[in-house]
Design a protein around this motif. Structure first.
Motif, short mmCIF file in Angstrom:
data_model
loop_
_atom_site.label_atom_id
_atom_site.label_comp_id
_atom_site.label_asym_id
_atom_site.label_seq_id
_atom_site.Cartn_x
_atom_site.Cartn_y
_atom_site.Cartn_z
N ASP A 40 -0.57 10.43 -21.12
CA ASP A 40 -1.03 9.07 -21.43
C ASP A 40 -0.23 8.03 -20.64
N ALA A 41 1.08 8.21 -20.59
CA ALA A 41 1.91 7.27 -19.84
C ALA A 41 1.57 7.31 -18.35
N ALA A 42 1.37 8.50 -17.81
CA ALA A 42 1.02 8.63 -16.40
C ALA A 42 -0.32 7.96 -16.11
N THR A 43 -1.25 8.11 -17.02
CA THR A 43 -2.57 7.49 -16.84
C THR A 43 -2.45 5.97 -16.83
N ARG A 44 -1.62 5.42 -17.68
CA ARG A 44 -1.42 3.96 -17.69
C ARG A 44 -0.85 3.48 -16.35
N ILE B 186 -1.08 4.99 -13.40
CA ILE B 186 -2.09 5.15 -12.37
C ILE B 186 -3.12 4.02 -12.44
N THR B 187 -3.50 3.65 -13.65
CA THR B 187 -4.46 2.56 -13.82
C THR B 187 -3.89 1.26 -13.26
N LEU B 188 -2.67 0.94 -13.64
CA LEU B 188 -2.04 -0.29 -13.15
C LEU B 188 -1.91 -0.27 -11.63
N ALA B 189 -1.32 0.79 -11.09
CA ALA B 189 -1.11 0.86 -9.64
C ALA B 189 -2.44 0.87 -8.89
N THR C 219 0.84 -1.20 0.00
CA THR C 219 0.00 0.00 0.00
C THR C 219 0.87 1.25 0.00
N TYR C 220 1.88 1.28 0.84
CA TYR C 220 2.77 2.45 0.89
C TYR C 220 3.45 2.67 -0.45
N GLY C 221 4.00 1.62 -1.03
CA GLY C 221 4.69 1.75 -2.31
C GLY C 221 3.77 2.16 -3.43
N LEU C 222 2.59 1.56 -3.47
CA LEU C 222 1.62 1.91 -4.52
C LEU C 222 1.13 3.34 -4.37
N LEU C 223 0.93 3.78 -3.13
CA LEU C 223 0.54 5.18 -2.91
C LEU C 223 1.64 6.13 -3.36
N MET C 224 2.88 5.73 -3.16
CA MET C 224 3.99 6.56 -3.63
C MET C 224 3.95 6.70 -5.15
N VAL C 225 3.68 5.59 -5.84
CA VAL C 225 3.58 5.61 -7.30
C VAL C 225 2.39 6.46 -7.73
N LEU C 226 1.26 6.26 -7.08
CA LEU C 226 0.05 7.03 -7.42
C LEU C 226 0.24 8.52 -7.18
N LEU C 227 0.92 8.88 -6.10
CA LEU C 227 1.19 10.30 -5.85
C LEU C 227 2.09 10.89 -6.91
N LEU C 228 3.14 10.17 -7.27
CA LEU C 228 4.08 10.69 -8.27
C LEU C 228 3.39 10.88 -9.62
N PHE C 229 2.70 9.86 -10.08
CA PHE C 229 2.12 9.93 -11.41
C PHE C 229 0.79 10.67 -11.44
N GLY C 230 0.04 10.62 -10.34
CA GLY C 230 -1.23 11.33 -10.28
C GLY C 230 -1.07 12.79 -9.92
N ALA C 231 -0.61 13.03 -8.70
CA ALA C 231 -0.43 14.42 -8.24
C ALA C 231 0.71 15.09 -8.99
N GLY C 232 1.83 14.36 -9.17
CA GLY C 232 3.01 14.96 -9.79
C GLY C 232 2.85 15.18 -11.28
#
Length: 176
Positions: A144-148, A150-153, A110-123
């Motif tokens: 488009d790459a960020a959306t992919r 976020i979808t995966l994570a 959860t922590y790692g996935l939230l880090m990825v989601l924050l980077l690609f979503g918020a960032g």
């Protein structure tokens, strides 16, 4: 009346969680590794996004541009550090899934996935896409790459939080 119930495979969902976590761990590890070993390629991406030099150059937005290469490079290094930390967290989570330490694996994943989601979503989508108007660029647009990612994570985050079935006996009979 005796009914025989076929038990669900108790290991299928934890296995899926482990493999999906490992997939995101591999992806973000390769991203961080690529950014470290081929520093200049995505450095140019970050510089152009922050400088807003390929956007519509609307006077109402251009005040947001960061043209200092020192600040641009600082942002890029911060992104790489964040990616590397997320990769390490997800690799640790994958190890915990393999060891069948599901409670800890779920938390660390959860922590790692939230880090990825924050980077690609918020960032990337929020800050890069909207604040720096990356969506306006035909050349330097990573939405488009960020959306992919976020979808995966996001899917992996949902899967790891599904309730795991209790370990069932190989066969069970219920009397009614």
């Amino acid at each position: 009346m005796v009914a025989t119930r076929t038990p669900r495979a108790p290991g299928a969902l934890p296995l899926a969680a482990a493999l999906l976590t490992a997939t995101v761990a591999l992806y973000i590890t390769l991203v961080a590794f690529g950014n470290i070993t081929d520093f200049g390629t995505n450095q140019q991406f970050v510089r152009h996004v922050l400088a807003m030099d390929t956007t519509f150059k609307d006077d109402d937005l251009m005040w947001r541009a960061i043209t200092s290469t020192a600040w641009q490079d600082t942002a890029y290094i911060a992104i790489i550090v964040w990616e590397t930390l997320a990769a390490l967290v997800l690799l640790a989570a994958t190890y915990l899934w393999i060891r069948s330490d599901h409670a800890h694996a779920r938390r660390i994943s959860t922590y790692g996935l939230l880090m990825v989601l924050l980077l690609f979503g918020a960032g990337f989508i929020g800050v890069g896409g909207e604040w720096f108007a990356m969506w306006q660029s035909k050349t330097w647009n990573g939405l488009d790459a960020a959306t992919r990612v976020i979808t995966l994570a996001g899917i992996v985050l949902v899967v790891i939080h599904l309730p795991f079935p209790a370990k069932a006996a190989s066969s069970r009979t219920d009397s009614a």
